[in-house]
Design a protein around this motif. Structure first.
Motif, PDB file in Angstrom:
ATOM      1  N   LEU A 110       0.829  -1.211   0.000  1.00 37.35           N
ATOM      2  CA  LEU A 110       0.000   0.000   0.000  1.00 37.35           C
ATOM      3  C   LEU A 110       0.860   1.258   0.000  1.00 37.35           C
ATOM      4  N   ASN A 111       2.123   1.117   0.399  1.00 39.99           N
ATOM      5  CA  ASN A 111       3.036   2.258   0.373  1.00 39.99           C
ATOM      6  C   ASN A 111       3.973   2.210  -0.826  1.00 39.99           C
ATOM      7  N   MET A 112       3.647   1.372  -1.801  1.00 44.98           N
ATOM      8  CA  MET A 112       4.364   1.314  -3.079  1.00 44.98           C
ATOM      9  C   MET A 112       3.337   1.488  -4.201  1.00 44.98           C
ATOM     10  N   PRO A 113       2.930   2.722  -4.495  1.00 53.19           N
ATOM     11  CA  PRO A 113       1.805   2.954  -5.403  1.00 53.19           C
ATOM     12  C   PRO A 113       1.983   2.376  -6.805  1.00 53.19           C
ATOM     13  N   ALA A 114       3.205   2.401  -7.341  1.00 53.61           N
ATOM     14  CA  ALA A 114       3.407   1.868  -8.692  1.00 53.61           C
ATOM     15  C   ALA A 114       3.229   0.352  -8.707  1.00 53.61           C
TER      16      ALA A 114
END
Length: 309
Positions: free
Chosen positions: A152-156
């Motif tokens: 969720l903290n890696m949008p790509a």
């Protein structure tokens, strides 16, 4: 010199605003517009079952029970994926500085559509009355607690998974809705869902290049090297091993065999090649330099060309 005959491409913000307008013009309430219920007996045709290439000699009763269990497993997966998607989009709203950005408006439209989809899927799931227990649940719980917060903290990376979670069910539903032997209510559910998912796919494809531009080196490494394993598992676990045990088959053994048949591999390749195209179009991977894991996953060569004819 520019080609004056080409139609100019609208700015991304205008295209996103048009998606919001389309969502606003056609609000579909499934409890009203998709009435009905699942009929008795077999709900999916033999050729759409995961065991289609195994020649198991199943009875009519076994095929009927398996079709309902497989449909339920796919539906259950869809509900859980959409809950993860809404979590990711909610995080994107929290991260956004400018809440008047048209992306936020469309995300809110999509959140409304996804919750309506899930309500309909839950209605379908309750009518299918599955008996199978998913043996993957303990693993999935660990992934939910440990891996999901990281993603969720890696949008790509998350966007690539969103594309997967939209493209794979879309092919499942396309095949089911177009087959005359599919249960009429399931055909109606699939047709309704695909109408709105087309906009969701367009939005994810538009977001990926800008999310990739902001991604750090570690996230980029994971997308290029680790994402194929996650994406592949999303396909393989749509139907979990427990469904086969309901009709007296060995669960894990049948599940592994079913996922290796030429028919299932062809399905996986067809479902995931649009994901690869979006990843290439988004500048994540380059034709001629597509990593071997992505090649194996999608059945393509280093240039992205299919290797299976």
């Amino acid at each position: 010199m520019p080609n004056l005959t080409e139609t100019p491409v609208a700015p991304k913000e205008d295209r996103i605003a048009r998606l919001s307008t389309a969502s606003l013009k056609r609000v579909i309430e499934p409890d009203v517009e998709v009435p009905g219920e699942v009929g008795p007996g077999q709900v999916l045709p033999d050729e759409l079952l995961t065991v289609a290439g195994l020649d198991l000699g199943l009875t009519a009763e076994q095929r009927a029970a398996l079709s309902r269990e497989e449909a339920a497993s796919i539906t259950d997966s869809g509900i859980r994926f959409e809950s993860v998607l809404t979590t990711g989009f909610s995080m994107e709203i929290v991260r956004q500085r400018d809440l008047t950005d048209p992306r936020i408006t469309y995300i809110l439209h999509e959140l409304g559509e996804e919750t309506r989809h899930s309500r309909l899927f839950i209605r379908l799931l309750s009518q299918l009355e599955p008996k199978a227990r998913n043996p993957l649940e303990p693993v999935l719980r660990v992934l939910q607690r440990v891996v999901l917060p990281v993603l969720l903290n890696m949008p790509a990376f998350f966007c690539v998974l969103v594309l997967t979670g939209e493209e794979v069910p879309d092919l499942v539903q396309k095949r089911a809705s177009e087959h005359p032997a599919t249960d009429p209510f399931i055909r109606a559910v699939n047709s309704y869902h695909r109408q709105e998912e087309a906009r969701h796919l367009a939005f994810a494809r538009m977001l990926l290049p800008e999310l990739w531009a902001r991604a750090g080196w570690f996230e980029r490494f994971l997308v290029r090297r680790f994402a194929p394993a996650v994406v592949g598992s999303m396909v393989d676990t749509l139907v979990h091993p427990g469904v086969y045990e309901v009709i007296g088959l060995p669960g894990w053994k049948t599940w592994r065999a079913a996922n290796r048949t030429p028919e299932r591999l062809a399905f996986k390749h067809e479902a995931l090649r649009p994901v690869l195209r979006a990843v290439v179009d988004g500048g994540v991977l380059r034709p001629g330099r597509i990593p071997a894991r992505w090649q194996r996953l999608c059945g393509v060569d280093a240039h992205g060309r299919p290797t299976d004819g």
